[in-house]
Scaffold this motif. Sequence first.
Motif, short mmCIF file in Angstrom:
data_model
loop_
_atom_site.label_atom_id
_atom_site.label_comp_id
_atom_site.label_asym_id
_atom_site.label_seq_id
_atom_site.Cartn_x
_atom_site.Cartn_y
_atom_site.Cartn_z
N VAL A 69 -2.78 0.47 0.43
CA VAL A 69 -1.44 -0.26 -0.19
C VAL A 69 -1.87 -1.39 -1.22
CG1 VAL A 69 0.86 -1.09 0.12
CG2 VAL A 69 0.18 0.73 1.35
N ARG A 70 -2.52 -2.18 -0.60
CA ARG A 70 -2.94 -3.45 -1.61
C ARG A 70 -3.80 -2.70 -2.79
NH1 ARG A 70 -4.14 -5.40 3.74
NH2 ARG A 70 -6.48 -4.93 3.52
N ALA A 130 -3.01 -0.13 4.95
CA ALA A 130 -2.73 -1.23 4.38
C ALA A 130 -3.39 -1.46 3.38
CB ALA A 130 -2.53 -2.33 5.58
N GLY A 133 8.63 -5.50 5.23
CA GLY A 133 7.49 -6.22 6.14
C GLY A 133 6.12 -5.61 5.90
N GLY A 134 6.09 -4.56 4.92
CA GLY A 134 4.79 -3.98 4.65
C GLY A 134 4.23 -3.30 5.89
N ASP A 145 0.62 -2.33 -8.41
CA ASP A 145 2.05 -2.54 -8.44
C ASP A 145 2.85 -1.30 -8.65
OD1 ASP A 145 1.06 -1.92 -10.96
OD2 ASP A 145 2.12 -3.56 -11.95
N ARG A 188 7.60 1.25 -2.84
CA ARG A 188 6.70 0.15 -2.67
C ARG A 188 7.76 -1.07 -2.55
NH1 ARG A 188 5.51 -3.99 -5.64
NH2 ARG A 188 6.04 -2.94 -7.48
N GLU A 189 8.67 -1.40 -3.28
CA GLU A 189 9.64 -2.65 -3.04
C GLU A 189 10.24 -2.64 -1.71
OE1 GLU A 189 10.71 -3.39 -7.79
OE2 GLU A 189 12.30 -2.85 -6.26
N THR A 190 10.67 -1.42 -1.43
CA THR A 190 11.41 -0.98 -0.08
C THR A 190 10.25 -1.48 1.33
OG1 THR A 190 12.80 0.73 -0.91
CG2 THR A 190 12.98 0.38 1.42
N LEU A 191 9.27 -1.08 1.25
CA LEU A 191 8.13 -1.16 1.84
C LEU A 191 7.89 -2.56 2.22
CD1 LEU A 191 6.00 -0.06 4.03
CD2 LEU A 191 4.53 0.09 1.93
N GLU A 192 7.74 -3.30 1.00
CA GLU A 192 7.79 -4.70 1.10
C GLU A 192 8.73 -5.64 1.63
OE1 GLU A 192 6.90 -5.83 -2.77
OE2 GLU A 192 4.80 -5.15 -3.04
N ARG A 193 9.71 -4.89 1.16
CA ARG A 193 11.18 -5.55 1.95
C ARG A 193 11.31 -5.43 3.42
NH1 ARG A 193 14.72 -3.39 -1.02
NH2 ARG A 193 15.48 -1.97 0.40
#
Length: 361
Positions: free
Chosen positions: A122-123, A119, A217-218, A127, A210-215
Amino acid sequence: MSTVLAWATLTVWTGLALCHSWFWRTDQRLPKLIPPDSWPSVAIVVPARDEADLLPDTLPTLLRQRYPGDARVILVDDGSSDGTAEVARSLTVPHGLPLTVTSPGEPPDGWTGKLWAVAHGVREAGDADLLLLTDADIAHDPDSLETLVAASSDRDMVSQMAVLRTETFWERLIVPAFVYFFAMLYPFRRVNSARWRTAAAAGGCVLVRRETLERAGGIAAIRGALIDDVALARAVAGAGGRIWLGYASKVRSVRPYPRLADLWQMVARSAYTQLRHSPLLLAGTVVGMIAVFLAPPAFALTGAWPAAAAWVVMAATFVPVARYYRQPLVAGLLLPFTAALYTLMTLDSARRRAGWKGRTY
């Protein structure tokens, strides 16, 4: 009665061989490569805890990736005590990918150390369009990243089962069977088909949008998972993402497991977690392993030819994995013995607390 049971074993193995999504085949390789019009940016996140000995064999392979777009490597030191961060900083490659070495500190309650490190990475990635999550013991061919990205054009997550080391006797006996059992539990064809709801991944090499991972819930959505690769696949699939899992040709693990005790620890640390810490599932697994893998040779030794035929079918389904790992094609005849070891490892897993590298959960 023994004759009936012998016929039952043959029926079971015929069904597994023909009706279980061809789980035993190794033809699920990276899909057709479609180079994108413009290459997305990629952040390679490598969680590492006490990996100073292995990093010289793996980290430079990431830094030397020949990738047409923007890419960087983020190594996250997960509280190492062996100088992992210092070793990583010393391995920078001239004209290679940029390297960031960072540390998140100890994980909060409810987080596993590895996922807290992931995590954090990833941070740190900001972007970036894509995230390659790869373990510190995984080495990559120079075009591995380019190949993965080209294969992910219409997928949200692509993962590969890294080629595991098979140099010692115990590695040759246990490791191919580990891959075989994993594929039996999560048939790759089902993972890769929209008609099934099976979700799984191989944690050593996972490329995810990344967008899918954020969707999904990360990483926080799976923060306490000990079998994090399967948990991540389920989270991505649950968020509507399309996933793919296959066998690798450009990704390999260099981690040695020279002794039976080392392999035993690898399996036992998470086997009971896979069974959701359920005594009922544990009992069912033990009975199932005995009925499926141990009964055929047991009845065959009494002269029951249907059980002998079941043993041959069992061994035949192991041939593709044996060939993949360059092992003798008759290695499948030892599957009952290996299955007995895995059953004992699973029972041992139920009596211990899950742990890895000094942490228990």
